[in-house]
Motif scaffolding. Structure first.
Motif, PDB file in Angstrom:
ATOM      1  N   ASP A 760       7.898   5.215  -2.721  1.00 54.91           N
ATOM      2  CA  ASP A 760       6.898   6.243  -3.052  1.00 54.91           C
ATOM      3  C   ASP A 760       5.536   5.761  -2.563  1.00 54.91           C
ATOM      4  O   ASP A 760       5.106   4.651  -2.910  1.00 54.91           O
ATOM      5  CB  ASP A 760       6.876   6.456  -4.564  1.00 54.91           C
ATOM      6  CG  ASP A 760       6.007   7.631  -4.984  1.00 54.91           C
ATOM      7  OD1 ASP A 760       5.000   7.903  -4.299  1.00 54.91           O
ATOM      8  OD2 ASP A 760       6.322   8.268  -6.005  1.00 54.91           O
ATOM      9  N   PRO A 761       4.841   6.562  -1.743  1.00 53.62           N
ATOM     10  CA  PRO A 761       3.531   6.133  -1.236  1.00 53.62           C
ATOM     11  C   PRO A 761       2.544   5.747  -2.331  1.00 53.62           C
ATOM     12  O   PRO A 761       1.657   4.911  -2.088  1.00 53.62           O
ATOM     13  CB  PRO A 761       3.036   7.354  -0.461  1.00 53.62           C
ATOM     14  CG  PRO A 761       4.276   8.091  -0.084  1.00 53.62           C
ATOM     15  CD  PRO A 761       5.241   7.883  -1.208  1.00 53.62           C
ATOM     16  N   SER A 762       2.702   6.319  -3.514  1.00 50.72           N
ATOM     17  CA  SER A 762       1.777   5.977  -4.607  1.00 50.72           C
ATOM     18  C   SER A 762       1.928   4.518  -5.030  1.00 50.72           C
ATOM     19  O   SER A 762       1.051   3.968  -5.710  1.00 50.72           O
ATOM     20  CB  SER A 762       2.015   6.888  -5.806  1.00 50.72           C
ATOM     21  OG  SER A 762       3.317   6.671  -6.364  1.00 50.72           O
ATOM     22  N   THR A 763       3.044   3.888  -4.621  1.00 46.62           N
ATOM     23  CA  THR A 763       3.263   2.471  -4.946  1.00 46.62           C
ATOM     24  C   THR A 763       2.109   1.608  -4.461  1.00 46.62           C
ATOM     25  O   THR A 763       1.768   0.597  -5.097  1.00 46.62           O
ATOM     26  CB  THR A 763       4.575   1.991  -4.277  1.00 46.62           C
ATOM     27  OG1 THR A 763       5.657   2.799  -4.721  1.00 46.62           O
ATOM     28  CG2 THR A 763       4.859   0.527  -4.584  1.00 46.62           C
ATOM     29  N   TRP A 764       1.498   2.013  -3.346  1.00 50.39           N
ATOM     30  CA  TRP A 764       0.492   1.167  -2.711  1.00 50.39           C
ATOM     31  C   TRP A 764      -0.927   1.462  -3.188  1.00 50.39           C
ATOM     32  O   TRP A 764      -1.866   0.794  -2.747  1.00 50.39           O
ATOM     33  CB  TRP A 764       0.571   1.306  -1.191  1.00 50.39           C
ATOM     34  CG  TRP A 764       1.968   1.160  -0.660  1.00 50.39           C
ATOM     35  CD1 TRP A 764       2.677   2.058   0.068  1.00 50.39           C
ATOM     36  CD2 TRP A 764       2.836   0.029  -0.851  1.00 50.39           C
ATOM     37  NE1 TRP A 764       3.931   1.576   0.360  1.00 50.39           N
ATOM     38  CE2 TRP A 764       4.052   0.321  -0.192  1.00 50.39           C
ATOM     39  CE3 TRP A 764       2.711  -1.205  -1.504  1.00 50.39           C
ATOM     40  CZ2 TRP A 764       5.127  -0.564  -0.169  1.00 50.39           C
ATOM     41  CZ3 TRP A 764       3.771  -2.085  -1.483  1.00 50.39           C
ATOM     42  CH2 TRP A 764       4.958  -1.769  -0.827  1.00 50.39           C
ATOM     43  N   ALA A 765      -1.070   2.411  -4.092  1.00 48.14           N
ATOM     44  CA  ALA A 765      -2.423   2.779  -4.542  1.00 48.14           C
ATOM     45  C   ALA A 765      -3.129   1.621  -5.233  1.00 48.14           C
ATOM     46  O   ALA A 765      -4.360   1.464  -5.121  1.00 48.14           O
ATOM     47  CB  ALA A 765      -2.349   3.989  -5.462  1.00 48.14           C
TER      48      ALA A 765
END
Length: 927
Positions: A760-765
């Motif tokens: 999930d791209p939000s992992t890198w937030a």
């Protein structure tokens, strides 16, 4: 873990008849490797069943990984080891031992889970570490009293459990050899590996591994509609220039005479160009300092030629000829490389094949203005695990320069070998550069990573195959993937560079504007040095105690216990000994002396190692050392503080040479501040927690060299195909991973973990992202090629090319695409590879200004297998690089036809790719 074995392996293989060869104790090599002197091997009576003193018993080993999902968490897998006895020897319940290399830990008796437990004793066998030190990847299989004999003509299957998994054939154990005590000779046993790529238990690491194994059908879908496009002149160049303007017409370069005019300070660049053109064109080529009239090529230094160091402009005018202006000599040199790439491929082909060379070529009229994105554009090569000859290194350096790579990180030392002669410490090479059958390691290191003296004699193992073909089961290896030969002693475990060799390499690199960055890997990964210095200690202990202790690296009374990721228990340099620093001082002084001996060679950096000290939760580094406790400076320091103490003393030793210290970022994981230290962050495996280390360092103001394992480790296997060689602990890495790498935003490419699960791209937030200020602190990036599986020069090239081309593009091209633009950029890149770059490599000849190299032509780059599927009785096929030829066979590969479009087929079909030069990939079977 930089070369972690968590998810890698080297597992057993199979064997058949060992080959004939004399074993006279002399060191030799297929390509001029400088081997350490070896002792004459004693002659002993041979057991019944060994036919001659030079031929081993006809006993073979077959390795078969049965079930990687035996443990739901990937803790271990089930395998079978089959001993096939076609000799006249009866393998009894005692009197023999089979040694081999295997990086996986074999589970102890009784280990396992409710479904599987290690039950070796009931089978009448035991496995244990094969050397006296019980350190590393060296194992021995021995019979117990209840072992049922294997009669001549019989075989025995042994079931065993080993850590993690084995999904590629290069995971197999290697270098099997049998001993019949008290006889001291070891005899080679050929081995092989059997895997079924269609069985998920053999290709799935554990239930959470959703990455599919490669098939022709999967490749067909992955390739997609990669249409062949007409290449402009700009798109024949790699790396891509910053500015390219197509002019009118072409310039005819050549004739009976070519004149090169150069400005003072560019004599070496002119000599290089003269040699390069002489490899391609007939006729005479002259080079003279500026002042000659009517020159066809002019080389000029011009600080305003373009922006930044190493920049240049290249102008080809249909009437006036060719002019290269460089901001500096390096810029002129890179302009020369661009000119070389503009020479038509047909000229290279003609020069590499029988018949006359072309007298002239047509160069398109262009204006190129170009300069690099990064000051550091590099490649790291490990020769500690497997040695590579001076000639192989030189060829690689020329290929790197051709693609505007300017740093060569030379990993010269590791647990398995020390590769550089150090005057005054001869034991480093007379002992530490050698591997062989030597269980107590009295004269050399034990066999490691499946190799000793390659197929040459001198390593204590008799009866090895005489040729690579024999080691490969009877067929000549093509090195387009896994080869059985790699399990059967092919690979230079022994060898080193003399001072003269190293100076030659430095001179060759300097001519090509490449800085060599030597690495001395300490305090871990140092077993070769540690054991060599213990060998030295024993040699002088009685006659000269001071000399014996002069460079000793360990406290003999240290009770600390550790096991490194690679299984070593005795590979640390002790930070509390003054002799450790005397050793390091002597080494770097001699390294500096090599640079000082070569005009123009610059010792800009020394890599100080620093990686992979195993976790302190289950290991003790030096707390058991009495000498640490008695040293006033270290007596109160814990292990982490001792590591910091070591690097605080190691950095100034390097600094006294005038070089800056770089090293693995493990050195500063605990917060150590070393002024001027340049970290190489590598351990960014998605999901492991260190994904943003590089950006943290850069944002803090540190100069950083990007070394991310997920995209830049070129020793990692191209994909999940059992026939792809390499490791895969951090990721599978192919040229798309290097090309699609975004140095300033790695999170944009972190879409799937190493098991194929979407992220999930939000992992890198919550991770640290690179600031504009931090961006300025990224010195550059490099591709890294670790040597565990580089067992031949051909395999080195297979792993490096085309992966390094993606590194070259990202490190040089200032126009870094956005994540959204990557798909379009990729389509252009593969067309450049298929139509221009790889055809050039087919006929590539290293530039040889001093006639030092053989006249071999071509690069063993990886040729991708085609994608293919059968629909409604028709074969559909595609290939990753437009420009390659697809071939198919309906008779099991006896004959092949060219695929030109959907084709009616029946029965079994196999496909392969073919280059314009006629080289072919391995085949894929289409179901």
């Amino acid at each position: 873990m930089r070369r972690s074995l968590l998810g890698i392996s080297t597992i057993v293989a199979s064997a058949w008849l060992a080959g004939c060869q004399g074993d006279d104790g002399t060191a030799s090599s297929r390509d001029g490797v400088h081997a350490a002197p070896v002792a004459e091997e004693a002659s002993h009576a041979t057991p019944d069943g060994i036919r001659t003193a030079a031929r081993g018993p006809n006993i073979s080993i077959v390795f078969h990984p049965v079930d990687n999902t035996a443990a739901n968490d990937g803790a271990f897998f089930l395998a079978e080891l089959t001993i096939v006895n076609e000799s006249a020897i009866r393998l009894e319940s005692d009197g023999w031992q089979i040694h081999f290399n295997f990086v996986r830990r074999i589970l102890d008796e009784g280990e396992g889970n409710a479904n599987y437990k290690q039950r070796l004793a009931a089978q009448g066998v035991k496995f244990s570490k094969g050397d006296e030190a019980k350190s590393g990847d060296y194992w021995v299989l021995e019979p117990l009293a209840n072992f049922a004999p294997i009669e001549p003509g019989g075989k025995r299957v042994i079931k065993l459990l080993a850590e993690n998994w084995a999904i590629l054939k290069t995971d197999a154990p290697a270098a099997f050899h049998i001993v019949f005590p008290p006889d001291k000779d070891a005899w080679a046993l050929q081995s092989s590996v059997v895997m079924d790529a269609s069985d998920p238990k053999q290709t799935k690491r554990f239930p959470g591994d959703v990455l599919p194994a490669q098939t022709p059908q999967l490749r067909y879908d992955e390739n997609g509609p990669l249409n062949k496009v007409q290449l402009s002149a700009a798109h024949t160049l790699l790396p891509t220039p910053q500015s390219f303007i197509q002019g009118t017409g072409e310039y005819r370069l050549g004739g009976p005479r070519i004149a090169i005019e150069y400005q003072r300070g560019l004599a070496k660049e002119a000599a290089y160009l003269k040699a390069a053109l002489g490899d391609v064109l007939a006729g005479s080529i002259d080079a003279s300092e500026r002042g000659q009239c009517g020159s066809e090529i002019r080389l000029i230094l011009d600080p305003h030629a373009h922006t930044g160091t190493e920049s240049y402009t290249l102008e080809v005018d249909a009437q006036k000829g060719i002019e290269i202006r460089g901001v500096d000599a390096a810029g002129v040199f890179y302009g020369i490389q661009t000119l070389r790439q503009l020479i038509p491929i047909e000229a290279y082909r003609a020069a590499a094949t029988p018949g006359p060379r072309k007298l002239s070529v047509q160069i398109p009229a262009v204006t190129v203005a170009d300069g690099p994105l990064f000051a550091y554009r590099g490649m790291a090569l490990d020769v500690g695990r497997h040695f590579q000859s001076k000639a192989t290194v030189k060829k690689l350096l020329d290929l790197l320069a051709f693609h505007k790579i300017n740093k060569f990180h030379f990993h010269l030392t590791d647990d398995e070998g020390w590769r550089l002669e150090i005057p005054g410490i001869p034991e480093l090479t007379s002992y530490g550069s050698r591997r062989g059958f030597d269980v107590d390691e009295g004269k050399q290191l034990h066999i490691g990573m499946g190799a000793g003296s390659d197929l040459a004699p001198g390593d204590g193992i008799r009866g090895k195959a005489r040729t690579e073909a024999e080691a490969n089961g009877g067929s000549q290896p093509t090195y387009q993937g896994y080869e059985q030969a790699a399990l059967n002693f092919v690979g230079k475990g022994s060898g080193y560079y003399t001072t003269k060799d190293f100076e030659e390499i430095l001179a060759y690199a300097t001519e090509r504007h490449i800085d060599v960055i030597p690495e001395i890997d300490v305090p871990g990964h140092a077993r070769a040095a540690v054991k060599a210095m213990e060998h030295r200690y024993k040699k002088y202990a009685a006659s000269d105690p001071a000399k014996a202790k002069q460079y000793r690296l360990v406290d003999p009374d240290d009770t600390s216990k550790h096991t490194s990721v690679q299984g070593y228990t005795d590979n640390f340099v002790n930070p509390c000994l003054p002799s450790s620093y005397a050793f390091l001082t002597k080494v770097v002084q001699e390294v500096k002396a090599r640079f000082d001996a070569v005009p123009g060679a610059k010792l800009t950096m020394i890599h100080g190692g620093g990686d992979e000290l195993p976790g302190l939760s289950s290991n003790v580094w030096w707390q058991g050392s009495p000498l640490c406790k008695s040293n006033p400076e270290t007596k109160d320091l814990g292990d982490e503080a001792l590591k910091d103490y070591f690097f605080k003393k190691w950095q100034p030793i390097i600094g006294k040479t005038g070089a800056r210290m770089t090293g693995w970022d493990d050195i500063i994981h605990g917060g150590l501040q070393l002024e001027g230290f340049v970290p190489m962050p590598w351990s960014n495996v998605w999901g492991w927690g260190r994904e943003d280390d590089a950006y943290k360092y850069a944002n803090e103001g540190r100069t950083v060299i990007l070394s991310h394992a997920t995209n830049l480790y070129m020793d990692l296997a191209y994909n999940k195909d059992p026939d792809e060689p390499g490791y895969y602990w951090a990721n599978f890495v192919d040229e798309s991973k290097t090309f699609n790498y975004l140095p300033f935003d790695v999170f944009a490419i972190a879409t799937h973990d190493r098991m194929g699960n979407s992220i999930d791209p939000s992992t890198w937030a919550s991770k640290t992202h690179l600031t504009e200020a931090g961006k300025a602190n990224i010195l550059g990036m490099h591709g890294l090629l670790w040597g565990e599986n580089q067992k031949s020069p051909e395999l080195l090239e297979y792993f490096a090319f085309p992966k390094i081309l993606g590194v070259a593009e990202r490190a040089w091209n200032r126009n870094t695409p956005s994540a959204a633009d990557l798909p379009a950029a990729w389509k252009q890149f593969v067309n450049t590879l298929g139509q221009a770059e790889l055809p050039r490599l087919d006929f590539y000849r290293p530039v040889d200004t001093r006639r030092e190299l053989s006249r071999s032509v071509g690069v063993n780059y990886r040729i991708p297998l085609p994608g293919a599927r059968i629909e409604n009785g028709q074969l559909l096929a595609n290939v990753r690089y437009p420009g390659l030829i697809i071939e198919y066979s309906t008779n099991g590969g006896k004959t092949f036809s060219t695929y030109r479009g959907p084709t009616a087929v029946s029965g079994s079909v196999v496909v392969r790719s073919k280059t314009q030069s006629g080289h072919v990939s391995r085949v894929g079977k289409v179901n």
